[in-house]
Design a protein around this motif. Structure first.
Motif, short mmCIF file in Angstrom:
data_model
loop_
_atom_site.label_atom_id
_atom_site.label_comp_id
_atom_site.label_asym_id
_atom_site.label_seq_id
_atom_site.Cartn_x
_atom_site.Cartn_y
_atom_site.Cartn_z
N PRO A 76 2.13 10.69 -7.66
CA PRO A 76 2.78 10.21 -6.44
C PRO A 76 3.55 8.91 -6.67
CG PRO A 76 0.45 10.73 -6.05
CD PRO A 76 0.66 10.70 -7.54
N VAL A 77 4.49 8.66 -5.78
CA VAL A 77 5.11 7.34 -5.62
C VAL A 77 4.76 6.95 -4.19
CG1 VAL A 77 7.23 6.00 -5.71
CG2 VAL A 77 6.94 7.98 -7.23
N ALA A 78 3.50 6.57 -4.03
CA ALA A 78 2.92 6.46 -2.68
C ALA A 78 2.74 5.01 -2.28
CB ALA A 78 1.58 7.19 -2.63
N ARG A 79 2.77 4.79 -0.96
CA ARG A 79 2.72 3.44 -0.42
C ARG A 79 1.79 3.38 0.78
NH1 ARG A 79 4.70 3.08 -4.66
NH2 ARG A 79 6.83 2.48 -5.23
N ILE A 80 0.96 2.34 0.80
CA ILE A 80 0.14 2.01 1.96
C ILE A 80 0.59 0.65 2.47
CG2 ILE A 80 -2.18 1.47 2.80
CD1 ILE A 80 -3.21 3.25 0.42
N ILE A 81 0.91 0.57 3.75
CA ILE A 81 1.21 -0.71 4.38
C ILE A 81 0.24 -0.89 5.53
CG2 ILE A 81 2.91 -2.18 5.51
CD1 ILE A 81 4.21 0.81 3.63
N ASN A 82 -0.66 -1.84 5.40
CA ASN A 82 -1.66 -2.13 6.42
C ASN A 82 -1.20 -3.27 7.32
OD1 ASN A 82 -3.42 -0.14 5.47
ND2 ASN A 82 -4.43 -1.56 4.05
N THR A 83 -1.82 -3.36 8.48
CA THR A 83 -1.44 -4.39 9.44
C THR A 83 -2.59 -5.35 9.69
OG1 THR A 83 0.05 -2.81 10.51
CG2 THR A 83 -0.46 -4.84 11.71
N ALA A 92 -7.23 10.46 -1.00
CA ALA A 92 -7.81 11.67 -1.58
C ALA A 92 -6.72 12.68 -1.89
CB ALA A 92 -8.84 12.26 -0.62
N TYR A 93 -5.75 12.79 -1.00
CA TYR A 93 -4.62 13.70 -1.25
C TYR A 93 -3.82 13.23 -2.47
CZ TYR A 93 0.14 15.50 -0.74
OH TYR A 93 1.36 16.06 -0.99
N TRP A 94 -3.52 11.94 -2.54
CA TRP A 94 -2.73 11.42 -3.66
C TRP A 94 -3.49 11.53 -4.98
CZ3 TRP A 94 -1.64 6.84 0.01
CH2 TRP A 94 -0.53 7.14 0.81
N ARG A 95 -4.79 11.32 -4.96
CA ARG A 95 -5.58 11.48 -6.19
C ARG A 95 -5.51 12.92 -6.68
NH1 ARG A 95 -11.99 10.60 -6.03
NH2 ARG A 95 -11.71 12.39 -4.64
N ALA A 96 -5.63 13.87 -5.77
CA ALA A 96 -5.56 15.28 -6.14
C ALA A 96 -4.18 15.61 -6.73
CB ALA A 96 -5.85 16.16 -4.94
N GLU A 156 -7.88 -0.23 -6.69
CA GLU A 156 -8.50 1.06 -6.97
C GLU A 156 -7.51 2.21 -7.07
OE1 GLU A 156 -11.69 2.07 -4.37
OE2 GLU A 156 -12.85 0.26 -4.83
N LEU A 157 -6.37 2.13 -6.40
CA LEU A 157 -5.49 3.29 -6.27
C LEU A 157 -4.25 3.22 -7.14
CD1 LEU A 157 -5.69 3.77 -2.39
CD2 LEU A 157 -7.09 4.85 -4.16
N GLY A 158 -4.05 2.11 -7.83
CA GLY A 158 -2.84 1.95 -8.64
C GLY A 158 -2.67 3.05 -9.68
N GLY A 159 -3.78 3.51 -10.24
CA GLY A 159 -3.71 4.55 -11.26
C GLY A 159 -3.23 5.89 -10.75
N TYR A 160 -3.26 6.07 -9.44
CA TYR A 160 -2.77 7.31 -8.83
C TYR A 160 -1.35 7.18 -8.31
CZ TYR A 160 -7.82 8.13 -8.80
OH TYR A 160 -9.15 8.26 -9.16
N GLY A 161 -0.66 6.09 -8.66
CA GLY A 161 0.71 5.91 -8.22
C GLY A 161 0.83 5.34 -6.82
N VAL A 162 -0.19 4.63 -6.37
CA VAL A 162 -0.23 4.12 -5.00
C VAL A 162 -0.18 2.59 -5.03
CG1 VAL A 162 -1.52 4.08 -2.83
CG2 VAL A 162 -1.70 6.07 -4.34
N THR A 163 0.66 1.99 -4.20
CA THR A 163 0.60 0.56 -3.96
C THR A 163 0.06 0.33 -2.55
OG1 THR A 163 2.83 0.32 -3.03
CG2 THR A 163 2.61 0.16 -5.43
N ALA A 164 -0.54 -0.83 -2.35
CA ALA A 164 -1.08 -1.19 -1.03
C ALA A 164 -0.75 -2.63 -0.73
CB ALA A 164 -2.59 -0.97 -0.99
N ASN A 165 -0.12 -2.86 0.39
CA ASN A 165 0.21 -4.21 0.85
C ASN A 165 -0.09 -4.32 2.33
OD1 ASN A 165 1.72 -5.53 -1.58
ND2 ASN A 165 2.64 -3.49 -1.41
N ALA A 166 -0.10 -5.55 2.82
CA ALA A 166 -0.38 -5.77 4.24
C ALA A 166 0.65 -6.72 4.82
CB ALA A 166 -1.78 -6.35 4.44
N ILE A 167 0.89 -6.56 6.11
CA ILE A 167 1.74 -7.49 6.84
C ILE A 167 0.91 -8.16 7.93
CG2 ILE A 167 3.85 -6.21 6.37
CD1 ILE A 167 3.65 -5.25 9.39
N ALA A 168 1.33 -9.35 8.29
CA ALA A 168 0.76 -10.07 9.43
C ALA A 168 1.93 -10.36 10.36
CB ALA A 168 0.07 -11.35 8.99
N PRO A 169 2.20 -9.47 11.31
CA PRO A 169 3.42 -9.60 12.13
C PRO A 169 3.21 -10.47 13.36
CG PRO A 169 2.33 -7.53 12.63
CD PRO A 169 1.49 -8.20 11.57
#
Length: 299
Positions: free
Chosen positions: A142-149, A130-134, A181-194
């Motif tokens: 933004p040049v924003a990144r989400i890294i999920n686990t 929501a912050y990045w969309r605004a 859904e978030l690519g248009g706002y400059g956000v990438t999302a990836n996940a790791i399986a550590p």
């Protein structure tokens, strides 16, 4: 002089960063020049890691909150933006286990694990997005990144961990959804399986503890949680702009791309099948398809 740090002056939140893999991520981002918000439910642990970063010359704050609490998630984002000047990276890492076979698992054990892992990822992701969309709509792309686990358990299954498996599988799907859904706002999302030595893995039984133990001879410690963080730091950087919606398994010095949910062999009749026809059809297309990875702990 240009810095050789990929995340110089970028702002990162790492949830569950009071110990284990999350702590390693927080320290690695700080070493790479990022300002770090250290989130944990344990106030002492969060402050200890933040203090460790500042003592080493970095910039960090502790944000003590329950990641699955909606209002607390919004407040965390607001605090980070206010105190650190923005937000560029979210690393969703917080979680715990309540292992039990499905027939013995209680409703509370199911709900607690799914809440912290899956809802906790969504809450933090939602308020950050929501912050990045605004920002994007205001002209500050933004040049924003989400890294999920996620986890190998969420990818392949793990006997005695049905709640954890379901939550981690959900996180993988959530990551793919966020990337779309978030690519248009400059956000990438990836996940790791550590795979690393943590409080959770060391409590999973004597055999697992032995497998995870640090080598006594001083050789490369493949189970050191710090081995996981370099990929996460890279995924958090502007350099990773072309990578989104992907899942990486990480253990020691090995990084593996996980290609899941891809269509394999098929057979199309062009009309409705009769139930009695489908036995040979299913047998044929399964024979042409990859064999699933065995479930962890299955006999």
């Amino acid at each position: 002089m240009l810095s050789d740090k990929l995340n110089e002056d970028r702002v990162a939140i790492v949830t569950g960063a009071g110990q284990g893999i999350g702590r390693a991520h927080a320290l690695a981002f700080a070493a790479d020049g990022a300002k770090v918000a250290v989130n944990d439910f344990d106030a002492n642990a969060a402050h200890a890691v933040a203090d460790e970063i500042t003592a080493a010359g970095g910039q960090a704050i502790a944000v003590v909150s329950d990641v699955a609490d909606w209002a607390a998630g919004a407040a965390m984002i607001d605090t980070v933006v206010s105190e650190l000047g923005g937000l560029d990276i979210v690393v969703n890492n917080a979680g715990f286990v309540r292992d039990r076979m499905l027939v013995a698992m209680s409703e509370d054990e199911w709900d607690a694990v799914v809440r912290v892992h899956l809802k906790g990822h969504f809450v933090t992701l939602h308020h950050a997005a929501a912050y990045w969309r605004a920002q994007s709509k205001a002209g500050n792309q933004p040049v924003a990144r989400i890294i999920n686990t996620s986890s190998g358990a969420g990818l392949f299954g793990s006997v005695g961990q049905g709640n954890y498996v379901a939550a981690k599988a959900g996180i993988t799907a959530l990551t793919i959804q966020a990337a779309a859904e978030l690519g248009g706002y400059g956000v990438t999302a990836n996940a790791i399986a550590p795979s690393a030595r943590t409080q959770m893995t060391m409590g999973a039984g004597d055999a697992m503890a032995a497998q995870m133990a640090a080598p006594a001879d001083g050789s490369f410690d493949a189970m050191d949680p710090a081995n996981i963080s370099p990929l996460v730091v890279w995924l958090g950087s502007p350099e990773s702009s072309g990578v989104t919606g992907r899942v990486f398994e990480v253990e020691g010095g090995k990084v593996t791309v996980i290609d899941g949910s891809q269509r394999s062999a098929e057979q199309d009749k062009g009309s409705r099948w009769a139930p009695g026809e489908l036995g040979p059809v299913v047998e044929e297309i399964l024979a042409k398809s990859p064999v699933p990875v065995p479930v962890y702990g299955a006999r």
